[in-house]
Design an enzyme around this catalytic site. Structure first.
Site, short mmCIF file in Angstrom:
data_model
loop_
_atom_site.label_atom_id
_atom_site.label_comp_id
_atom_site.label_asym_id
_atom_site.label_seq_id
_atom_site.Cartn_x
_atom_site.Cartn_y
_atom_site.Cartn_z
N GLU A 1 45.23 53.78 27.85
CA GLU A 1 43.86 54.08 27.83
C GLU A 1 43.56 54.39 29.52
O GLU A 1 43.64 53.50 30.29
CB GLU A 1 42.94 53.05 27.49
N CYS B 1 35.76 52.71 33.10
CA CYS B 1 36.24 53.94 32.42
C CYS B 1 35.19 54.38 31.45
O CYS B 1 35.01 55.47 31.37
CB CYS B 1 37.54 53.53 31.53
#
Length: 461
Positions: A234, A268
């Site tokens: 990720e 993020c």
């Protein structure tokens, strides 16, 4: 980078730690391997009992660990306590649902007969020690969303946390041990990033998960590929936040502020690129800029603070470079944009307009409270702008038109589409991205099965 707790609100080094030497790492790898041999035979109810206990302990520790996170990486303390509470809820979710998520699956009887067999089953078995390379921005949540499903699946965890959150990293090892997990089930490895490659090459490490930067993801993926080991990555995100004419513009602008500055903008999945239909552009931008400019920036230990410092001096410098590059190339600064005087690594909530494809901030992730706004002539233009990014983590769409929703869900290049709300992670929903945002999924049933040996068991007639 030294392994140290440095308070980003004033730059003061609170504590430094010596990296573990080769002998200590070997001892921990041996312990992980030995523990897995027996832990893998425990039942889901046994694992759930320990994980529920960990959740209870985390709830009890919420104020203390919240303060620790704030001192180490600067998030407002109210958000830090909320992060701890979220982790406890996720632990309980996996404790409750893991058994059904990992239940044996039986292929259709007709297919079993067609294969020449009498019966067959698909079984999910644990892989072994999994290395987790985790970032500082959500120092509890990023780890727990890996650890809870991995432990419930029967794996054991080895945590290489970011070097600026060692107190939180050590707390996590202690938490799982206090909850009754055997000592080798979850271990924190206090090492620098240079040790990751050797750990990945060790045969006792069966898989790896990383949340972090693109360069870190490439390095881990390259070594894991060479060693033929499963990875979940990720990486970065530059999520679009699209507002169409049918949207509740007041609500969209209000949520947009939170979506951009959550965790001091260092997320993020924070919305970063605000793409607004021309019919509502002026109204949205006016409200959004006013909301960003009104945020309370200050000491993250104060309850009223909404935006604290960035986690590192380098992080602030990187953000400044993006803003300065855009300004030199003609972007308009609607608010913020200037480093404040005084101690600490603060940067004000900032909004940029007039951003073009040539500017770095158009294609690079702005990891801090800086937003860019774009004007879109219609839905097609909005989709083009949204997809004009190397990243594809999540996305946000504001519209009351179901036909538009269908188009966005079909056409946006992202691992998630959140309609009339901001992106959030929840243990029931798969989480991850496409393009340079990585691959694989965390959370939900998809996440717990990522580190399982999916085994076909077939019996002849």
């Amino acid at each position: 980078m030294p392994i140290a707790t440095v308070n980003p609100a004033n730059g003061e080094t609170l504590e430094t730690y010596a990296a573990m030497d080769a002998e200590e790492l070997e001892r921990r790898l041996q312990l992980a391997e030995a523990t897995f041999r027996t832990y893998r035979t425990t039942t889901c109810p046994e694992r759930a009992r320990m994980l529920n206990r960990a959740a209870d302990l985390l709830d009890e520790d919420q104020r203390d660990i919240g303060r620790t996170m704030t001192l180490e990486m600067g998030k407002p303390v109210v958000q830090a306590r909320a992060e701890a509470a979220k982790c406890a809820r996720a632990m309980r979710w996996y404790a409750e649902h893991a058994q059904e998520l990992l239940a044996d699956e039986e292929p259709a009887a007709a297919d079993v007969k067609d294969s020449g067999g009498s019966r067959a089953v698909v079984r999910y078995r644990p892989l072994g020690p999994v290395l987790a390379v985790m970032p500082w921005n959500f120092p509890l949540w990023q780890v727990v969303r890996f650890a809870a499903p991995a432990l419930m699946a029967g794996n054991v965890g080895l945590l290489k946390h970011a070097s600026n959150v060692p107190r939180t990293a050590l707390y996590l090892e202690e938490l799982f041990h206090r909850a009754g997990f055997p000592a080798g089930c979850f271990q924190t490895l206090l090492v620098g990033s240079g040790a990751v490659d050797d750990l990945l090459r060790d045969d006792r490490v069966k898989a790896a998960t990383l949340t972090g930067s693109e360069p870190a993801g490439r390095a881990v993926a390259a070594t894991a590929g060479e060693m033929i080991k499963k990875t979940v990555l990720e990486l970065g995100g530059s999520d679009p936040y699209v507002v169409m004419p049918s949207a509740d513009v007041d609500r969209a602008a209000e949520v947009a502020v939170t979506a951009r500055v959550q965790n001091n903008g260092q997320s993020c999945i924070a919305a970063k690129r605000f793409i607004v239909h021309t019919d509502v552009y002026d109204a949205f931008v006016e409200r959004f800029v006013a909301g960003m400019a009104a945020l309370r920036v200050g000491d993250p230990l104060e309850e009223e603070t909404q935006v604290g410092p960035l986690a590192s001096e380098q992080g602030r410098s990187d953000l400044e470079e993006l803003v300065d590059d855009a300004r030199r190339s003609g972007a308009e600064v609607l608010c913020g944009g200037e480093r404040p005087d005084g101690p600490g690594w603060y940067y004000p909530p900032t909004v940029l307009a007039g951003v073009t494809r040539e500017m770095r901030i158009h294609r690079e992730e702005a990891f801090g409270p800086v937003a860019t706004v774009y004007r879109a002539a219609d839905l097609d233009a909005a989709v083009l702008i949204a997809n004009d990014s190397p990243f594809g983590l999540s996305s946000n769409v504001w519209t009351r038109d179901e036909a538009e929703v269908d188009r966005f869900v079909r056409d946006l290049e992202a691992g998630g589409v959140f309609v009339n709300g901001m992106t959030a992670s929840h243990p029931a929903f798969p989480f991850g991205g496409v393009k340079r945002s990585g691959y694989g999924r965390e959370l939900s049933g998809h996440g717990i099965r990522e580190f399982c040996n999916i085994t076909t068991v077939w019996h002849g007639a």
